[in-house]
Design a protein around this motif. Structure first.
Motif, short mmCIF file in Angstrom:
data_model
loop_
_atom_site.label_atom_id
_atom_site.label_comp_id
_atom_site.label_asym_id
_atom_site.label_seq_id
_atom_site.Cartn_x
_atom_site.Cartn_y
_atom_site.Cartn_z
N ILE A 169 44.29 39.41 42.39
CA ILE A 169 44.56 38.22 41.65
C ILE A 169 43.65 38.17 40.46
CG2 ILE A 169 45.71 36.75 43.54
CD1 ILE A 169 43.15 35.37 43.51
N SER A 170 44.25 37.73 39.21
CA SER A 170 43.01 37.56 38.27
C SER A 170 42.27 36.77 37.90
CB SER A 170 44.06 37.62 36.95
OG SER A 170 44.80 36.18 36.83
N ASP A 171 42.14 35.44 38.87
CA ASP A 171 41.50 34.27 38.73
C ASP A 171 41.14 33.87 40.02
OD1 ASP A 171 39.60 32.47 37.97
OD2 ASP A 171 41.04 31.39 36.95
N ILE A 172 39.93 34.08 40.82
CA ILE A 172 39.59 33.49 41.81
C ILE A 172 39.25 32.20 41.97
CG2 ILE A 172 38.71 35.81 42.76
CD1 ILE A 172 35.91 34.33 42.65
N VAL A 173 39.19 31.50 40.65
CA VAL A 173 39.14 29.92 40.78
C VAL A 173 40.34 29.10 40.32
CG1 VAL A 173 36.63 29.70 40.66
CG2 VAL A 173 38.01 30.10 38.44
N THR A 176 45.62 29.62 43.31
CA THR A 176 45.76 30.62 44.52
C THR A 176 44.30 30.89 44.90
OG1 THR A 176 48.07 31.27 44.02
CG2 THR A 176 46.76 32.52 45.38
N GLY A 177 43.38 31.37 43.89
CA GLY A 177 42.30 31.83 44.36
C GLY A 177 41.28 30.61 45.09
N VAL A 181 39.84 30.75 48.77
CA VAL A 181 38.47 30.88 49.10
C VAL A 181 37.92 29.52 49.76
CG1 VAL A 181 36.15 30.73 47.92
CG2 VAL A 181 37.91 32.35 46.90
N ARG A 182 38.55 28.55 49.42
CA ARG A 182 38.20 27.18 50.23
C ARG A 182 38.54 27.57 51.88
NH1 ARG A 182 36.37 23.36 46.71
NH2 ARG A 182 37.22 23.63 44.59
N ALA A 183 39.70 27.92 52.05
CA ALA A 183 40.14 28.15 53.21
C ALA A 183 39.26 29.23 54.11
CB ALA A 183 41.53 28.83 53.40
#
Length: 443
Positions: A169-173, A176-177, A181-183
């Motif tokens: 994915i293009s942006d981890i923040v 979806t990102g 990441v929080r999960a």
């Protein structure tokens, strides 16, 4: 032959003082006939600054030239300005360029002498309300830069665990990102469950995302990932506070009735404030700067927060472009142009306009065609500066005349350019004894 008349230097500011600003103390010089001790040192404490202002008033000083690095000049500048004195913050390079016997005098004395004869000019400083807006805008930019560093920390922690999410994915923040990441931070390790958190806008399939979420899950890297996300959230909260402050300050600067007109849809700026910034900027300056191709709402915000909507300080568009450092240089000696390079500057408004010029690469507008034509005959850096210069002139015209910008399209620009080239070729052919004849179109 006309007789050469030698001009003499005259006192332009007879009541001028010079101040050399330091972090701990300031050296001040007044004309020698105003005090038995015309050069004094004052500490940078507030009480001493008030004593400095009182001494200048007792010496009947009305003009002050100060030289400084950093931000040490701001408290004294604001204090003297509130006392009614005309204060000039001079450029240190300009002081060095004026030759003279500086070795046997202090810097403050040299400043006082140069200012008395009108050999110095002050830098541009907008009104107080624009200075306050500029400070909050710069604070917001700083928070965004610091927040971006923690995004890099998250990417580093994921890479060390061989979690290849950033390659999928293009942006981890993004939406979806952040969910994934929080999960992971809360303890989820099942790649299938994590892949189901993806948004419909993600092009990668669930199988590819699930494959990228297989790693070693080392505790030290998970700890670093958790801390990076916490710091990212902390900066997000500070950015929200900045946005609220900006909205309040912009609401106080509304002087025009806002009428939002329909225009083409522009791309969403990721880090733009959540409130209607465009409407506030239109109410501030009376025109919509975002109608200019390449000028996004954040670009307009940066320009207006640095300069303000009042362009009366600049006599012409040329002077405005010169202050931005976007105009060609004039280094001429002996009738030869030695260099036409623009001066180096750290002007934030100029940087924003250069970024706007780069965004015109694929624009199907007159400005886009102009930028691509310059790229074809100049190197890219010069083309960017020249296009930014054109954007600056358009902004100056809109703010001074109150007219809206209307794009006539790429075809109109290309046709105008074709007509200009044809005109010059016709004139040149006539000088050589020829006539241009159009070639009939093939059927």
């Amino acid at each position: 032959m006309a007789k050469f008349k030698q001009s003499k230097l005259e006192l332009i500011h007879p009541n001028a003082a010079g101040i050399d600003i330091g972090s701990a103390s300031h050296f001040v010089a007044v004309p020698p006939d105003r005090d038995n001790k015309p050069v004094r040192e004052f500490k940078s404490f507030t009480a001493d600054l008030n004593g400095l202002a009182d001494w200048l008033e007792a010496c009947e000083i009305d003009t002050v030239a100060m030289e400084s690095t950093g931000v040490y000049w701001i408290p004294l500048y604001e204090l003297l300005e509130s006392r009614g004195l005309t204060v000039y913050l001079v450029n240190a390079r300009h002081v060095r360029n004026v030759s003279g016997r500086k070795s046997d005098v202090l810097d403050c004395q040299w400043l006082q002498q140069l200012m008395s004869f009108g050999l110095m000019s002050g830098v541009f400083r907008p009104k107080d309300e624009i200075c306050a807006l500029r400070a909050i805008s710069r604070q917001r930019d700083m928070l965004i830069r610091y927040q971006a560093r923690h995004v890099q920390h998250m990417q580093k922690a994921l890479a060390q665990m061989n979690i290849q999410l950033a390659n999928v994915i293009s942006d981890i923040v993004g939406e979806t990102g952040q969910k994934i990441v929080r999960a992971i931070i809360t303890g989820e390790r099942d790649g299938h469950i994590l892949a189901n958190l993806k948004s419909n806008r993600i092009r990668a399939g669930k199988d590819e995302i699930e494959k990228s979420l297989v790693g070693n899950w080392r505790e030290e890297h998970l700890f670093a990932l958790k801390q990076a996300m916490s710091l990212y959230d902390a900066y997000s909260e500070r950015l929200t506070e900045c946005d609220r402050q900006l909205e309040t300050m912009l609401a106080a600067l509304q002087v025009h009735k806002v009428e939002i007109c329909q225009k083409k849809r522009r791309s969403n700026v990721k880090n733009a404030p959540k409130f209607d910034l465009r409407a506030h900027l239109i109410g501030m300056c009376g025109v919509d700067l975002t109608r200019i191709d390449g000028i996004e709402v954040m670009t307009a915000m940066k320009v207006l927060s640095e300069v303000g909507a009042d362009m009366s300080r600049f006599k012409s568009a040329k002077q405005f472009a010169s202050w931005l450092g976007l105009c060609p240089g004039t280094k001429i000696s002996g009738g030869k142009v030695l260099s036409g390079a623009s001066k180096r500057t750290a002007n934030r408004a100029a940087q924003a306009l250069r970024m706007a010029a780069v965004s015109l690469k694929s624009s199907q507008s007159a400005l886009g065609a102009y930028y691509r034509r310059l790229c074809g005959r100049l190197d890219k850096a010069k083309a960017i500066t020249a296009t930014a210069h054109k954007l600056a002139r358009l902004i100056y015209t809109m703010l001074t005349k109150g007219t809206e910008y209307v794009d006539k399209g790429q075809e109109y620009y290309e046709e105008r350019y074709r007509q200009r080239v044809l005109h010059h070729l016709t004139v040149r052919a006539r000088k050589l004894g020829f006539n241009l004849t159009p070639v009939p179109e093939a059927t």
